[in-house]
Structures are given as structure tokens and as C-alpha cells.
Write a protein that holds these residues in place. Structure first.
Motif, short mmCIF file in Angstrom:
data_model
loop_
_atom_site.label_atom_id
_atom_site.label_comp_id
_atom_site.label_asym_id
_atom_site.label_seq_id
_atom_site.Cartn_x
_atom_site.Cartn_y
_atom_site.Cartn_z
N LYS A 39 1.02 -1.08 -0.04
CA LYS A 39 -0.03 -0.02 -0.12
C LYS A 39 0.87 1.13 -0.13
N ASN A 40 0.71 2.12 -0.59
CA ASN A 40 1.21 3.37 -1.03
C ASN A 40 0.57 4.67 -1.03
N VAL A 41 0.47 5.61 -0.05
CA VAL A 41 -0.45 6.35 0.16
C VAL A 41 0.42 7.66 0.54
N LEU A 42 -0.04 8.93 -0.41
CA LEU A 42 0.16 10.19 0.03
C LEU A 42 -0.41 10.74 0.97
N VAL A 43 0.23 11.52 1.98
CA VAL A 43 -0.35 12.23 3.14
C VAL A 43 -0.74 13.82 3.08
N MET A 44 -1.99 13.85 3.09
CA MET A 44 -2.56 15.24 3.16
C MET A 44 -1.62 16.11 4.41
N PRO A 45 -0.86 17.30 4.19
CA PRO A 45 -0.28 17.78 5.36
C PRO A 45 -1.18 18.21 6.25
N ASP A 46 -1.11 18.22 7.56
CA ASP A 46 -1.84 18.74 8.56
C ASP A 46 -1.52 20.07 9.04
N ASP A 47 -2.20 21.01 9.40
CA ASP A 47 -2.22 22.53 9.62
C ASP A 47 -0.87 22.65 10.74
N ASP A 48 -0.93 21.45 11.58
CA ASP A 48 -0.05 21.66 12.64
C ASP A 48 1.36 21.38 12.18
N TRP A 49 1.62 21.02 11.34
CA TRP A 49 2.93 20.78 10.76
C TRP A 49 3.48 22.16 10.08
N SER A 50 2.91 23.08 10.00
CA SER A 50 3.22 24.42 9.16
C SER A 50 3.67 23.87 7.59
N PRO A 51 3.12 23.43 7.11
CA PRO A 51 3.48 22.88 5.54
C PRO A 51 3.86 24.07 4.64
N HIS A 52 3.15 25.15 4.82
CA HIS A 52 3.50 26.34 3.86
C HIS A 52 4.91 26.82 4.45
N ASN A 53 5.29 26.71 5.40
CA ASN A 53 6.67 27.01 5.71
C ASN A 53 7.66 26.15 5.33
N SER A 54 7.37 25.00 4.80
CA SER A 54 8.37 23.97 4.38
C SER A 54 8.90 24.35 3.21
N THR A 55 10.10 23.57 2.73
CA THR A 55 11.03 23.95 1.52
C THR A 55 10.33 23.22 0.32
N LEU A 56 8.99 22.58 0.54
CA LEU A 56 8.44 21.86 -0.74
C LEU A 56 8.04 22.89 -1.89
N PRO A 57 8.10 22.71 -3.08
CA PRO A 57 7.52 23.62 -4.19
C PRO A 57 5.92 23.48 -3.68
N GLU A 58 5.57 24.70 -4.22
CA GLU A 58 3.83 25.00 -4.10
C GLU A 58 3.20 23.98 -4.68
N GLU A 59 3.58 23.57 -6.07
CA GLU A 59 2.75 22.44 -6.83
C GLU A 59 2.91 21.10 -6.11
N THR A 60 3.96 20.70 -5.43
CA THR A 60 4.04 19.49 -4.62
C THR A 60 3.25 19.53 -3.40
N LEU A 61 3.10 20.63 -2.62
CA LEU A 61 2.22 20.88 -1.51
C LEU A 61 0.75 20.67 -2.07
N GLN A 62 0.54 21.36 -3.35
CA GLN A 62 -0.84 21.50 -3.49
C GLN A 62 -1.25 20.12 -3.88
N HIS A 63 -0.15 19.20 -4.68
CA HIS A 63 -0.70 17.87 -4.83
C HIS A 63 -1.05 17.30 -3.79
N LEU A 64 -0.18 17.23 -2.52
CA LEU A 64 -0.41 16.52 -1.56
C LEU A 64 -1.77 16.82 -0.83
N TYR A 65 -2.22 18.26 -1.11
CA TYR A 65 -3.46 18.53 -0.48
C TYR A 65 -4.55 17.92 -1.63
#
Length: 164
Positions: A39-65
Motif C-alpha cells: 500500500k502506498n499513500v500520499l499524506v495530506m499535510p496537517d496544519d499543525d505541521w506548518s506545511p506552507h513554511n516547508s521547502t516543498l515546491p508549491e505545486e508539490t504541496l498542492q498535489h499533497l492537498y
């Protein structure tokens, strides 16, 4: 020993993260089932993790959401699939921290035990296990940044070592 026990394969887990920084978070989790399926699952970022402060590109972050599964749903599925068994990982500290972050966010506890791969592959040192895994990844053109490929390489190694 029942035929179910004879067919049971060791189960592996791998987690990919947003970065290697202290404030990283899980972005993909893969684990194997007793029959060898993965099983392979993408994880939707939780707000507690401050995902928008991460170094992930915006398109990658949007893909996770857009395509990720909520952490609580992943926890329930993993606990159901892995309940009461040792689950082997090769990044014991790193994967453990990421798993703890996921479970703590939702105030949950894993129902399985993360176990270092060295306790399964007892005839090899940790370095030999990693070298063997990397060779399998290379031979099969797997991507080391995909959790599913890391789990599959460990299943192949277990088969090659006669553990399956």
C-alpha cells in the motif's frame, strides 16, 4: 503451524518526508501486507505541521492537498493492516520520528511495533543490508525517493535471503 502462517511475509514500512529538516513531516507512507502486496499513500499535510513554511515546491504541496489522504484515515488503515506485528524499517530513528509526528498529531498510538531490519536480516550488518537494498534498487531501476520502491526492495531482499 497453519498455512496462513507459512504464507505470511515479513512486513515492511517506509516513510518519505518533506525534507530532512527538524520541522519535516511525512508526505508518503508505504507498507507491505502479509501477502506481499504494498500500500502506498500520499499524506495530506496537517496544519499543525506548518506545511506552507516547508521547502516543498508549491505545486508539490498542492498535489499533497489534492491527492493526499488525511492522517487519521492513514492511521486507522495502518493500525488495521499491521495490528500486533513487528513491522521492519531500515531508517529506524528517522522513520520512527515521522511516524510519531503523524500519530501524535491525531493523539493516536500505533498498534504495531517498528522493528529494525537488522532483527530480520540477522546474517547481515546494517551496512550490508543497505548495500544489498541499494543494489536491488539499482538493478530494478527503482527510485529511492519512492516509499513503495523502498518497501519492494526489502521484500525482494527477504525473498532472495530465503525469508519468504
Amino acid at each position: 503451524m497453519s498455512s496462513n502462517a507459512l504464507n505470511r511475509q515479513p512486513q515492511f514500512l517506509d516513510i518519505e518526508s518533506s525534507s530532512y529538516d527538524e520541522d519535516c513531516f511525512p508526505i508518503c507512507i508505504a507498507w507491505s501486507l502479509p501477502d506481499g502486496q504494498i500500500k502506498n499513500v500520499l499524506v495530506m499535510p496537517d496544519d499543525d505541521w506548518s506545511p506552507h513554511n516547508s521547502t516543498l515546491p508549491e505545486e508539490t504541496l498542492q498535489h499533497l492537498y489534492d491527492n493526499g489522504v488525511s492522517g487519521i484515515d492513514i492511521i486507522r488503515e495502518m493500525n488495521g493492516d499491521l495490528d500486533g506485528i513487528p513491522v521492519y524499517i531500515d531508517g529506524i530513528d528517522y522513520d520512527t520520528e515521522l511516524l510519531e509526528k503523524l500519530y501524535e498529531t491525531f493523539d493516536e498510538e500505533p498498534t504495531f511495533e517498528l522493528t529494525p531490519v537488522t532483527s530480520l536480516f540477522t546474517n547481515k550488518s546494517f551496512e550490508e543490508i543497505i548495500d544489498n537494498k541499494n543494489q536491488i534498487i539499482q538493478d530494478n531501476n527503482f527510485n529511492t525517493e519512492q516509499a513503495e520502491h523502498n518497501v519492494l526492495s526489502l521484500l525482494i531482499m527477504a525473498r532472495e535471503d530465503g525469508l519468504i
